[in-house]
Motif scaffolding. Structure first.
Motif, short mmCIF file in Angstrom:
data_model
loop_
_atom_site.label_atom_id
_atom_site.label_comp_id
_atom_site.label_asym_id
_atom_site.label_seq_id
_atom_site.Cartn_x
_atom_site.Cartn_y
_atom_site.Cartn_z
N PRO A 216 28.14 -5.94 32.21
CA PRO A 216 27.47 -6.04 30.91
C PRO A 216 28.17 -5.21 29.84
CG PRO A 216 26.21 -4.68 32.44
CD PRO A 216 27.31 -5.30 33.23
N ALA A 217 28.77 -5.88 28.87
CA ALA A 217 29.51 -5.18 27.81
C ALA A 217 29.74 -6.13 26.65
CB ALA A 217 30.85 -4.67 28.34
N GLY A 218 29.75 -5.58 25.43
CA GLY A 218 30.04 -6.38 24.26
C GLY A 218 28.82 -7.02 23.64
N GLN A 219 29.04 -7.75 22.54
CA GLN A 219 27.95 -8.39 21.80
C GLN A 219 28.24 -9.89 21.66
OE1 GLN A 219 25.24 -6.64 20.78
NE2 GLN A 219 26.15 -4.77 21.64
N VAL A 220 27.19 -10.70 21.78
CA VAL A 220 27.36 -12.15 21.59
C VAL A 220 27.49 -12.45 20.10
CG1 VAL A 220 26.09 -12.73 23.68
CG2 VAL A 220 24.87 -12.57 21.51
N ASP A 221 28.18 -13.54 19.78
CA ASP A 221 28.33 -13.92 18.37
C ASP A 221 27.03 -14.48 17.82
OD1 ASP A 221 28.52 -17.11 18.59
OD2 ASP A 221 29.62 -16.21 20.26
N LYS A 222 26.91 -14.54 16.51
CA LYS A 222 25.68 -14.96 15.86
C LYS A 222 25.28 -16.39 16.21
CE LYS A 222 25.98 -11.84 11.89
NZ LYS A 222 26.04 -11.75 10.41
N GLU A 223 26.27 -17.28 16.33
CA GLU A 223 25.98 -18.68 16.64
C GLU A 223 25.35 -18.83 18.02
OE1 GLU A 223 25.50 -22.52 15.68
OE2 GLU A 223 26.33 -20.98 14.36
N THR A 224 25.92 -18.12 19.00
CA THR A 224 25.36 -18.16 20.37
C THR A 224 23.96 -17.58 20.39
OG1 THR A 224 27.58 -17.92 21.32
CG2 THR A 224 25.72 -17.39 22.75
N TYR A 225 23.77 -16.50 19.65
CA TYR A 225 22.45 -15.86 19.59
C TYR A 225 21.42 -16.82 19.00
CZ TYR A 225 18.88 -12.33 18.71
OH TYR A 225 17.71 -11.62 18.70
N LYS A 226 21.81 -17.59 17.97
CA LYS A 226 20.90 -18.56 17.35
C LYS A 226 20.54 -19.67 18.34
CE LYS A 226 22.25 -17.92 12.50
NZ LYS A 226 22.89 -18.57 11.32
N GLU A 227 21.53 -20.13 19.11
CA GLU A 227 21.29 -21.19 20.10
C GLU A 227 20.31 -20.72 21.17
OE1 GLU A 227 24.99 -22.43 21.71
OE2 GLU A 227 25.75 -23.23 19.80
N ILE A 228 20.52 -19.50 21.65
CA ILE A 228 19.62 -18.94 22.66
C ILE A 228 18.21 -18.81 22.10
CG2 ILE A 228 19.11 -16.88 24.04
CD1 ILE A 228 22.14 -16.43 24.25
N LYS A 229 18.12 -18.36 20.86
CA LYS A 229 16.82 -18.17 20.22
C LYS A 229 16.05 -19.48 20.10
CE LYS A 229 14.78 -15.84 16.22
NZ LYS A 229 15.07 -15.14 14.94
N LYS A 230 16.78 -20.57 19.73
CA LYS A 230 16.12 -21.87 19.60
C LYS A 230 15.65 -22.39 20.96
CE LYS A 230 16.43 -26.40 17.49
NZ LYS A 230 17.19 -27.34 16.64
N LYS A 231 16.47 -22.19 21.99
CA LYS A 231 16.07 -22.61 23.33
C LYS A 231 14.80 -21.89 23.77
CE LYS A 231 20.72 -23.80 24.92
NZ LYS A 231 21.88 -23.39 25.74
N ILE A 232 14.75 -20.59 23.46
CA ILE A 232 13.56 -19.81 23.83
C ILE A 232 12.33 -20.33 23.08
CG2 ILE A 232 12.50 -17.52 23.69
CD1 ILE A 232 15.28 -16.35 24.17
#
Length: 510
Positions: A216-232
């Motif tokens: 576990p290291a680093g940060q996900v990009d904004k686009e990936t974060y938005k996709e995960i958020k919509k799936k949730i």
């Protein structure tokens, strides 16, 4: 990275079936030992706390499913940096979820006595016991839970199945000794906590050896974060609705009818839920294939598959319903004795509950395969609210019948019609939903006829032990099979199922 899908799927099915069988047989043995050596109230307490914690697990809100879906692409592309970033996000999310569950769990402590009608065993402290259960749930999120995502995303569930089989065996052996020798329920619960810790730690060690490059290291990009958020967002109401629907009954029964009634009801429900979990393997095994077919085949072909699967599940469910009608009461007499029997009218309600639930899961399999969670986001929540309101009202007038019928009514009036509307609006736009609903009604009528005939035959056979139980079981299988074959032997879906079955038998014989 290329994943060996066929080989992994075979391993997953094999170990998944072994684990599922184990998860049915061992809890059955444990429940029997608990009731005979500790008392019926202890089994009721266990069912109540499990239901409460299922509700608290709502805090997960589909995060795990969304995160694992997000890992498929970077794994295929060997994007190690993104996988590590997703693991880091997953780790943080599960840490927060653990704290949320702990916080809400502690808020329930003052109202615990109100969730139980009647007396609890004198030797138990309700609050200490609940905190042990709560701690077990919280630890399951805090201790390396995020590493499981790699096994799911790499299609290596056989690893987690092997670890679970090992730790569960150690847990059950210790718990059996505790119940029989020491009669100590606290040690029984502590054994569960120890097994949970051991499971998470051993899984983490195995994952580190298999995937040493992933940390576990680093940060996900904004686009990936938005996709995960919509799936949730799409999964959240599905999870809330399904959890309320599955957990509300036990809590309502405990609060209004008492721990003893809850434990007796759970004895019956345990048998039914075991059959449901076995049938669920069919849905799990076919969802990926359905999803692929929805993408590459035309609508007519997919609709034909939908109808064939509906016929197959209806037929299989009819056989199960007839077996419940014939075997429930005789089996309970052998297992628990006459003291812990419910009225036969409750069994009829359970059979109806089972058949309706299978139809709901069948249609839900196509919804899940198509990934239309976002479009379906309001239905599960509304269905669950209707069920809960009816539960609270009807239990006060007709008791246990009200709890069962409220679930049936909420699914038949709200859940299933709404889901059929969504599936046909998005997947089968050129097909008639009325024609499909009429086919469901026809299958239901045939099931009722088969069930009534099974009852009329089996009621004439006295219950004198295992031999008559087996005899009734044979009758309960033959009658619905014969009726469906007699009525539908010229049906195209029947012929298609026959062809598929012959192909499978030929492959096995080679």
């Amino acid at each position: 990275m290329k994943i060996e899908r066929t080989k992994n799927a075979g391993r997953n099915v094999a170990f998944g079936f072994i684990q599922k069988t184990y998860q049915i047989v061992m809890p059955f043995i444990m429940r029997t030992i608990m009731i005979y050596f500790m008392g019926i109230e202890y089994a009721g307490l266990n069912s109540l706390f499990v239901s409460i914690l299922q509700v608290l697990n709502l805090a997960e809100l589909g995060v795990g499913a969304a995160m694992m879906c997000s890992m498929y692409a970077p794994i295929a592309e060997d994007d190690t940096a993104k996988i590590c970033a997703l693991m880091n996000l997953y780790k943080k999310a599960f840490t927060i979820i653990g704290w949320i569950i702990l916080g809400f769990g502690l808020l329930i402590v003052p109202v615990l006595p109100k969730l139980i009608s009647g007396e609890i065993p004198d030797t138990l402290n309700l609050y200490i016991l609940y905190l042990l259960y709560l701690g077990n749930t919280v630890l399951s999120y805090w201790l390396y839970a995020y590493k499981n995502s790699l096994l799911y995303a790499h299609q290596r569930l056989d690893i987690s199945s092997k670890v679970s089989l090992l730790t569960s065996t150690l847990q059950y052996v210790f718990q059996i000794l505790v119940l029989i020798v020491f009669h100590n329920y606290y040690l029984y619960v502590i054994a569960s906590i120890t097994a949970q810790v051991l499971t998470n730690v051993l899984t983490a060690i195995r994952v580190d050896k298999m995937y040493p490059n992933y940390r576990p290291a680093g940060q996900v990009d904004k686009e990936t974060y938005k996709e995960i958020k919509k799936k949730i967002q799409g999964l959240v109401t599905n999870k809330i609705g399904s959890t309320i629907l599955s957990s509300a009954d036990s809590i309502v029964i405990s609060a209004f009818l008492g721990l003893s009634i809850l434990a007796i009801y759970q004895n019956y429900f345990f048998i039914m839920s075991s059959v449901i979990s076995i049938l669920y393997i069919i849905y799990q095994s076919t969802i990926a294939g359905i999803g692929n077919s929805l993408l590459v085949e035309n609508q007519s072909k997919n609709y034909n598959d939908f109808n064939t699967m509906t016929f197959a599940i209806s037929w299989l469910s009819a056989v199960c319903c007839c077996c419940f009608i014939a075997l429930y009461q005789p089996f309970m007499k052998i297992w628990m004795g006459d003291k812990y029997l419910l009225d036969y009218s409750v069994i009829i309600c359970l059979v109806v509950y089972f058949f309706v639930l299978e139809l709901d899961q069948l249609i839900g399999a196509f919804k899940d395969a198509a990934g239309i969670w976002y479009e379906d986001r309001y239905r599960p929540l509304v269905t669950a609210i209707v069920n809960l309101v009816l539960n609270l009202i009807m239990v006060q007038f007709i008791g246990l019948y009200g709890v069962l019928l409220s679930t049936v009514i909420s699914l038949l009036v709200v859940g299933i019609p709404w889901m059929i509307h969504n599936v046909f609006s998005l997947l089968f736009t050129e097909q008639s939903r009325l024609t499909y609903c009429l086919s469901l009604i026809k299958y239901s009528i045939v099931t009722i006829v088969a069930g009534a005939l099974t009852y009329c035959v089996c009621i004439r056979i006295a219950d004198v032990g295992i031999v008559t139980l087996l005899l009734k079981g044979i009758i309960a299988v033959i009658i619905p099979m014969a009726i469906f074959i007699l009525i539908y032997h010229k049906n195209s879906h029947f012929r298609r199922i026959t062809v598929i079955a012959k192909r499978m038998l030929l492959r096995k014989s080679r």
